[in-house]
Design a protein around this motif. Structure first.
Motif, short mmCIF file in Angstrom:
data_model
loop_
_atom_site.label_atom_id
_atom_site.label_comp_id
_atom_site.label_asym_id
_atom_site.label_seq_id
_atom_site.Cartn_x
_atom_site.Cartn_y
_atom_site.Cartn_z
N VAL A 269 1.02 -0.86 0.26
CA VAL A 269 0.03 -0.13 0.38
C VAL A 269 0.88 1.03 0.16
O VAL A 269 2.27 1.58 1.03
N SER A 270 0.93 1.87 -0.24
CA SER A 270 1.19 3.56 -0.92
C SER A 270 0.96 4.48 -0.33
O SER A 270 -0.70 4.38 -0.11
N GLN A 271 0.92 5.57 -0.25
CA GLN A 271 0.67 6.96 0.06
C GLN A 271 -0.43 6.90 -0.59
O GLN A 271 -1.30 7.55 -0.15
N THR A 272 -0.72 7.20 -2.35
CA THR A 272 -1.56 7.21 -2.97
C THR A 272 -2.38 7.14 -2.75
O THR A 272 -3.96 7.24 -2.44
N VAL A 273 -2.86 5.50 -1.71
CA VAL A 273 -3.80 4.79 -1.64
C VAL A 273 -4.11 5.46 -0.42
O VAL A 273 -5.63 5.18 -0.67
N CYS A 274 -3.65 5.28 0.09
CA CYS A 274 -3.92 5.96 2.17
C CYS A 274 -5.19 7.43 1.52
O CYS A 274 -6.21 6.95 2.25
N ARG A 275 -4.35 8.04 0.93
CA ARG A 275 -4.86 9.73 0.45
C ARG A 275 -5.79 8.86 -0.50
O ARG A 275 -7.48 10.01 0.54
N PHE A 276 -5.87 8.21 -1.03
CA PHE A 276 -7.75 7.62 -2.10
C PHE A 276 -9.09 7.64 -0.70
O PHE A 276 -9.75 7.99 -1.16
N VAL A 277 -8.27 6.51 0.49
CA VAL A 277 -9.52 5.92 0.93
C VAL A 277 -9.85 6.95 2.06
O VAL A 277 -10.64 7.00 2.88
N ILE A 278 -8.51 7.73 2.58
CA ILE A 278 -9.17 8.90 3.25
C ILE A 278 -10.11 9.71 2.83
O ILE A 278 -11.20 10.66 3.45
N ARG A 279 -10.35 10.35 1.48
CA ARG A 279 -10.74 10.90 1.19
C ARG A 279 -12.62 10.55 0.34
O ARG A 279 -13.03 11.88 0.73
N GLN A 280 -12.34 9.80 -0.08
CA GLN A 280 -13.83 8.98 -0.78
C GLN A 280 -14.40 8.49 0.47
O GLN A 280 -14.16 7.62 1.71
N PRO A 281 -15.32 9.45 0.95
CA PRO A 281 -16.51 8.47 2.12
C PRO A 281 -16.56 7.57 1.48
O PRO A 281 -16.98 6.57 3.14
N MET A 282 -16.54 6.83 0.44
CA MET A 282 -17.30 5.23 0.43
C MET A 282 -16.44 4.09 0.70
O MET A 282 -16.20 3.14 0.88
N GLN A 283 -15.37 4.85 0.76
CA GLN A 283 -13.87 4.26 1.11
C GLN A 283 -13.26 3.90 2.74
O GLN A 283 -12.04 3.91 2.33
N GLN A 284 -13.69 4.78 3.04
CA GLN A 284 -13.04 5.51 4.17
C GLN A 284 -13.18 4.23 5.25
O GLN A 284 -12.26 4.15 6.08
N ARG A 285 -14.55 3.34 4.98
CA ARG A 285 -14.10 2.20 6.33
C ARG A 285 -13.08 0.84 5.76
O ARG A 285 -12.29 -0.01 6.98
N PHE A 286 -12.32 1.63 4.38
CA PHE A 286 -10.35 0.94 4.48
C PHE A 286 -9.86 0.91 4.81
O PHE A 286 -8.07 0.99 4.20
N ALA A 287 -9.75 2.34 5.51
CA ALA A 287 -8.60 3.36 5.26
C ALA A 287 -8.15 2.42 6.84
O ALA A 287 -6.81 3.32 6.61
#
Length: 373
Positions: free
Chosen positions: A235-253
């Protein structure tokens, strides 16, 4: 009337008298003479004689002498000559022509017979069978072989028939030849099967983008969940920033941050702005060992932690005394006690400032502290 001869010179015999009387009575009853045939004496030999098994020709020596039995050994069969290479090649050519003709006619029965005779379809023929022919015919042909090439799996993925894909997947040794780009545009069940077979989840796409980044950017939630469950994923920083910003993906943060090895303090601000409490908790726990001895870290934790909840929270409200609390925890307190948890002064719900009213200044204050780290 006497039938049996009898004269005065012969001696009288009672048996002859009985025979004469019997003939006379038959003549009077039937009008014709009858003849009595005495019964033959019984044959002393058995009704069924024993069978004599004789091997080979029997030589008759003479009367009263037992025949001599000669045992003749069977001559060995003449070995069949092995077919020549030219004949074998000719037979293979005939089978190949029959298979191609059956392939054009979509005749699955003849195709299976050719395969049973030893014919092995080429990669292009398998691609046609799996990708274009009827599913029942393709499945029948696939089940006739024990092993398939990796390229056949690409045809099954494009076909998007789950039963056929499963049959092909069972007969390939590895999935190294599978194109990840094809898997990212079909249902997630195909990716799951390939991952279980040994596909590397970090295989880059044609655009040199990782599959996890592609799933985050295109909101492929099923793919995102499946890839994060794989222990081999990076997992890269890019993926972490994606899941933090997207409400539908925050459960995977939380899972993404735990797997990421490159967490930085600036991601704290992103979690606060995105209102992702689970991400904030995971980031703070990840960075605590590195920054816990510094004063700015203590100031940051004091600002982000709710006094009632005793944990980090991003869904916050502000009191008139400029104290920050978790919204749910403070509302529960106010509804029951109507006081400020810290100062014990009277406090009502209408006195609270919502998150949207102070988030800008709150984020600026957090950013200032983060720069000090």
């Amino acid at each position: 009337m006497s039938i049996v001869h009898k004269c005065s010179t012969c001696v009288t015999d009672p048996f002859l008298d009985y025979i004469n009387a019997l003939f006379l009575s038959n003549y009077m009853l039937h009008g014709m003479p009858s003849r009595i045939i005495p019964p033959e004496p019984p044959d002393p030999t058995p009704l069924k004689r024993a069978r004599l098994e004789v091997v080979g020709p029997v030589k008759l020596v003479g009367p009263g002498v037992k025949p001599a039995i000669v045992v003749v050994e069977p001559t060995p069969a003449t070995p069949v000559a092995a077919p020549t290479a030219e004949k074998v090649q000719k037979v293979q050519e005939i089978i190949r022509q029959r298979f191609r003709r059956a392939l054009r006619l979509n005749d699955g029965t003849k195709m299976c017979r050719c395969m049973e005779s030893g014919y092995k379809p080429s990669a292009s023929e398998w691609f046609h069978i799996i990708g274009k022919m009827h599913v029942a015919t393709a499945s029948k042909c696939v089940k006739k072989v024990a092993q398939l090439e990796d390229s056949c799996l690409n045809a099954a993925i494009k076909r998007q028939h789950r039963a056929l894909f499963k049959d092909v997947l069972q007969r390939v040794e590895s999935v190294k030849g599978v194109r990840m780009d094809d898997l990212m545009v079909v249902p997630a069940v195909y990716l799951e099967g390939c991952l279980k077979k040994g596909l590397d989840p970090n295989t880059p796409l044609k655009t040199r983008r990782l599959p996890l980044e592609y799933a985050c950017a295109h909101s492929r939630v099923a793919y995102l969940e499946m890839l994060l469950e794989d222990e081999r994923i990076s997992v890269s920083q890019t993926v972490c920033r994606f899941v933090i910003r997207q409400p539908m993906q925050q459960r995977f943060a939380k899972r993404a941050i735990e797997l990421c090895m490159d967490i930085v303090p600036t991601m704290i601000l992103e979690a606060v702005v995105a209102n992702a409490t689970s991400a904030l908790v995971a980031i703070m726990n990840k960075l605590e060992d590195t920054y816990q001895s510094s004063e700015p870290w203590e100031e940051l934790t004091h600002m982000l932690m709710c006094p009632i909840l005793n944990d980090y929270s991003t869904d916050i409200v502000k009191t008139t005394n400029s104290h920050y609390f978790d919204r749910t925890s403070l509302l529960t307190w106010v509804h029951s006690k109507h006081t400020d948890p810290l100062t014990r002064e009277p406090l009502e719900e209408r006195d609270l400032l919502t998150r949207s009213e102070f988030i800008k200044e709150y984020a600026l204050a957090v950013q200032v502290i983060i720069k000090k780290l």
